[in-house]
Motif scaffolding. Structure first.
Motif, PDB file in Angstrom:
ATOM      1  N   LEU A 113       0.824  -1.207   0.000  1.00 55.05           N
ATOM      2  CA  LEU A 113       0.000   0.000   0.000  1.00 55.05           C
ATOM      3  C   LEU A 113       0.859   1.258   0.000  1.00 55.05           C
ATOM      4  N   CYS A 114       1.882   1.267   0.846  1.00 56.29           N
ATOM      5  CA  CYS A 114       2.765   2.437   0.927  1.00 56.29           C
ATOM      6  C   CYS A 114       3.552   2.618  -0.366  1.00 56.29           C
ATOM      7  N   ARG A 115       4.020   1.515  -0.920  1.00 49.62           N
ATOM      8  CA  ARG A 115       4.798   1.579  -2.163  1.00 49.62           C
ATOM      9  C   ARG A 115       3.958   2.145  -3.309  1.00 49.62           C
ATOM     10  N   LYS A 116       2.648   1.854  -3.287  1.00 48.01           N
ATOM     11  CA  LYS A 116       1.753   2.328  -4.344  1.00 48.01           C
ATOM     12  C   LYS A 116       1.104   3.673  -3.996  1.00 48.01           C
ATOM     13  N   LYS A 117       1.645   4.322  -2.938  1.00 49.51           N
ATOM     14  CA  LYS A 117       1.290   5.700  -2.597  1.00 49.51           C
ATOM     15  C   LYS A 117      -0.135   5.879  -2.076  1.00 49.51           C
ATOM     16  N   PHE A 118      -0.743   4.822  -1.528  1.00 51.16           N
ATOM     17  CA  PHE A 118      -2.022   4.996  -0.845  1.00 51.16           C
ATOM     18  C   PHE A 118      -1.742   5.586   0.535  1.00 51.16           C
ATOM     19  N   THR A 119      -2.693   6.329   1.074  1.00 49.10           N
ATOM     20  CA  THR A 119      -2.529   6.872   2.419  1.00 49.10           C
ATOM     21  C   THR A 119      -2.905   5.783   3.413  1.00 49.10           C
ATOM     22  N   CYS A 120      -1.883   5.200   4.015  1.00 42.31           N
ATOM     23  CA  CYS A 120      -2.078   4.040   4.892  1.00 42.31           C
ATOM     24  C   CYS A 120      -1.949   4.468   6.354  1.00 42.31           C
ATOM     25  N   PHE A 121      -3.016   4.326   7.116  1.00 47.02           N
ATOM     26  CA  PHE A 121      -2.999   4.731   8.519  1.00 47.02           C
ATOM     27  C   PHE A 121      -1.936   3.990   9.315  1.00 47.02           C
ATOM     28  N   ASN A 122      -1.629   2.758   8.940  1.00 46.39           N
ATOM     29  CA  ASN A 122      -0.660   1.975   9.703  1.00 46.39           C
ATOM     30  C   ASN A 122       0.680   2.680   9.811  1.00 46.39           C
ATOM     31  N   ARG A 123       1.088   3.403   8.762  1.00 45.77           N
ATOM     32  CA  ARG A 123       2.377   4.078   8.763  1.00 45.77           C
ATOM     33  C   ARG A 123       2.245   5.589   8.864  1.00 45.77           C
ATOM     34  N   GLU A 124       1.285   6.172   8.139  1.00 46.31           N
ATOM     35  CA  GLU A 124       1.147   7.622   8.124  1.00 46.31           C
ATOM     36  C   GLU A 124       0.852   8.172   9.513  1.00 46.31           C
ATOM     37  N   HIS A 125       0.171   7.390  10.343  1.00 46.05           N
ATOM     38  CA  HIS A 125      -0.238   7.877  11.654  1.00 46.05           C
ATOM     39  C   HIS A 125       0.410   7.052  12.778  1.00 46.05           C
ATOM     40  N   SER A 126       1.667   6.689  12.568  1.00 50.90           N
ATOM     41  CA  SER A 126       2.362   5.859  13.561  1.00 50.90           C
ATOM     42  C   SER A 126       2.523   6.572  14.898  1.00 50.90           C
ATOM     43  N   ALA A 127       2.516   7.911  14.888  1.00 56.37           N
ATOM     44  CA  ALA A 127       2.678   8.664  16.129  1.00 56.37           C
ATOM     45  C   ALA A 127       1.352   9.173  16.675  1.00 56.37           C
ATOM     46  N   ALA A 128       0.240   8.684  16.119  1.00 56.47           N
ATOM     47  CA  ALA A 128      -1.066   9.156  16.570  1.00 56.47           C
ATOM     48  C   ALA A 128      -1.362   8.667  17.989  1.00 56.47           C
ATOM     49  N   ILE A 129      -2.124   9.457  18.720  1.00 54.98           N
ATOM     50  CA  ILE A 129      -2.530   9.118  20.081  1.00 54.98           C
ATOM     51  C   ILE A 129      -4.044   9.018  20.104  1.00 54.98           C
ATOM     52  N   TYR A 130      -4.567   7.904  20.614  1.00 57.36           N
ATOM     53  CA  TYR A 130      -6.010   7.704  20.626  1.00 57.36           C
ATOM     54  C   TYR A 130      -6.518   7.530  22.052  1.00 57.36           C
ATOM     55  N   GLY A 131      -7.695   8.096  22.301  1.00 57.84           N
ATOM     56  CA  GLY A 131      -8.297   7.966  23.617  1.00 57.84           C
ATOM     57  C   GLY A 131      -7.583   8.809  24.655  1.00 57.84           C
ATOM     58  N   THR A 132      -7.971   8.616  25.901  1.00 60.42           N
ATOM     59  CA  THR A 132      -7.350   9.344  27.011  1.00 60.42           C
ATOM     60  C   THR A 132      -6.625   8.380  27.925  1.00 60.42           C
ATOM     61  N   SER A 133      -5.708   8.909  28.702  1.00 55.64           N
ATOM     62  CA  SER A 133      -4.903   8.086  29.604  1.00 55.64           C
ATOM     63  C   SER A 133      -4.500   8.911  30.808  1.00 55.64           C
ATOM     64  N   VAL A 134      -4.267   8.231  31.922  1.00 57.50           N
ATOM     65  CA  VAL A 134      -3.774   8.917  33.110  1.00 57.50           C
ATOM     66  C   VAL A 134      -2.399   9.521  32.836  1.00 57.50           C
ATOM     67  N   LEU A 135      -1.697   8.977  31.844  1.00 58.09           N
ATOM     68  CA  LEU A 135      -0.401   9.518  31.457  1.00 58.09           C
ATOM     69  C   LEU A 135      -0.509  10.972  31.008  1.00 58.09           C
ATOM     70  N   ASP A 136      -1.653  11.326  30.418  1.00 56.98           N
ATOM     71  CA  ASP A 136      -1.839  12.688  29.894  1.00 56.98           C
ATOM     72  C   ASP A 136      -1.756  13.742  30.998  1.00 56.98           C
ATOM     73  N   GLU A 137      -1.976  13.323  32.258  1.00 57.39           N
ATOM     74  CA  GLU A 137      -1.883  14.257  33.376  1.00 57.39           C
ATOM     75  C   GLU A 137      -0.431  14.645  33.655  1.00 57.39           C
ATOM     76  N   LEU A 138       0.491  13.739  33.329  1.00 57.07           N
ATOM     77  CA  LEU A 138       1.909  13.993  33.569  1.00 57.07           C
ATOM     78  C   LEU A 138       2.614  14.522  32.326  1.00 57.07           C
ATOM     79  N   VAL A 139       2.264  13.944  31.179  1.00 52.53           N
ATOM     80  CA  VAL A 139       2.861  14.340  29.900  1.00 52.53           C
ATOM     81  C   VAL A 139       1.721  14.610  28.934  1.00 52.53           C
ATOM     82  N   SER A 140       1.622  15.814  28.433  1.00 51.17           N
ATOM     83  CA  SER A 140       0.519  16.169  27.547  1.00 51.17           C
ATOM     84  C   SER A 140       0.577  15.355  26.252  1.00 51.17           C
TER      85      SER A 140
END
Length: 371
Positions: A113-140
């Motif tokens: 998918l990446c080689r054929k230039k499709f926008t692939c969430f698996n790689r394009e959004h590798s640094a994405a953050i989903y949902g909430t966590s208690v960690l967010d209280e210490l590190v935004s």
């Protein structure tokens, strides 16, 4: 009837090029992402539709995933976690419920998918953050995203503690509890290399390790852990209740290192060969609670791990992505928190800073000396 939190767009249609690619890979037909469609898929396969799946968002982004138990469960999770993608359709490809086979197929498809230039969430959004966590209280969340783009640099400039140092790390009582085992480990013939490996992991894979230590990760020293084959555990780094990094001493004196990674971020093609070139082999999930994307890598020496992390950004990113996800699961507690050896942790943290100020890593030097 239950509903999903996506919104189907009237007149929306799958991207023709992506549809042609999916047909070529023998995925099933595109099906509107609805609760009834997911229920129908589960029913058709006895409640356990194992295999591969893909979904397409409203802007024609694509995601490919696997499940050895039920793709329906994974798809429901994605609809919730990727709400910004507003998933419109999904496809299913049946496959045997063998995790190794599924992961190999998944990586190949993502690569294509990446080689054929499709926008692939698996790689394009590798640094994405989903949902909430208690960690967010210490590190935004913003800090977490920025950290993932350059962990070593971000960790170097972060000198904060997560609250009062005495309360977080246990003060003098924690030092007293750590002394005996730390002194014993420090007399080990491979102590310097052990610390180098821990420092390398903290430096490149753990979110702000000085700030999060004792709260979101703990490092045990010579834990009382029974292993098969007369092996002995030297160190374990836990996040929550899960070990994500460890070093064992084998009966013949050799050291073996294990580290958890996100399988989707490992080298995509000929994964086993790419890892072998870096001295690593795949061990699979290892723990039932490790998550669907977990892949433990084994190195037959800490020096090879240090070298691999410094030379393969894919391996380092895979370890960092997995560590960040586990950190977001919550704090360490109970016996895992109590087992944190503050002296060993401090030795590794200090060495991590030294690595950034040296031109040649100790691991490279020791590896070269042994070759």
């Amino acid at each position: 009837m239950a509903s999903l939190n996506n919104t189907l767009i009237p007149g929306w249609a799958p991207d023709p090029a992506l549809a042609a690619w999916a047909d070529q890979q023998e995925f099933g037909p595109a099906t509107a992402m609805t609760d009834s469609a997911l229920r129908s898929l589960a029913k058709q396969h006895g409640g356990r539709p194992a295999g591969l799946y893909m979904w397409e968002g409203e802007a024609h982004q694509v995601y490919v995933g696997i499940s050895s138990t039920s793709v329906v469960t994974r798809l429901r999770q994605h609809v919730e976690n990727f709400d910004h993608a507003n998933i419109q359709s999904f496809r299913y490809l049946p496959e045997v419920p063998d995790t190794g086979i599924l992961r190999a197929a998944e990586r190949e498809l993502i690569y294509d998918l990446c080689r054929k230039k499709f926008t692939c969430f698996n790689r394009e959004h590798s640094a994405a953050i989903y949902g909430t966590s208690v960690l967010d209280e210490l590190v935004s969340v913003e800090e977490q995203k920025a950290w993932f783009s350059s962990p070593a640099g971000a960790n170097l400039v972060d000198h904060q503690f997560g609250g009062d140092e005495q309360s977080v790390l246990g003060g003098q009582s924690a030092v007293f509890r750590s002394e005996a085992k730390f002194e014993k480990l420090s007399s080990h013939s491979e102590y310097v290399l052990i610390v180098e490996a821990i420092a390398t992991y903290l430096r490149g894979c753990v979110l702000f390790p000085r700030r999060t230590q004792g709260q979101f990760w703990s490092l045990s020293c010579l834990p009382n852990l029974k292993l098969s084959g007369a092996a002995k555990r030297l160190v374990t780094l836990n996040m929550g209740m899960l070990e994500v990094f460890y070093i064992n001493e084998l009966p013949d004196g050799r050291l073996m290192l294990g580290v958890a990674t996100d399988s989707t971020m490992l080298p995509s093609r000929m994964t086993w060969l790419a890892l072998k070139r870096h001295g690593a082999s795949m061990a699979g999930h290892v723990h039932k609670s490790s998550g669907p994307n977990a892949e433990f890598l084994l190195f037959n020496s800490p020096a090879k791990f240090v070298k691999a992390i410094s030379r393969s950004d894919e391996i380092r990113c895979a370890a960092a992505r997995y560590a960040l996800d586990r950190t977001r699961k919550g704090r360490v507690s109970g016996r895992y928190a109590d087992a944190h050896n503050v002296l060993l942790a401090e030795a590794a943290l200090e060495r991590a800073v030294e690595i950034d100020h040296s031109t040649v890593g100790l691991g490279d030097a020791l590896q070269a000396a042994s070759e």
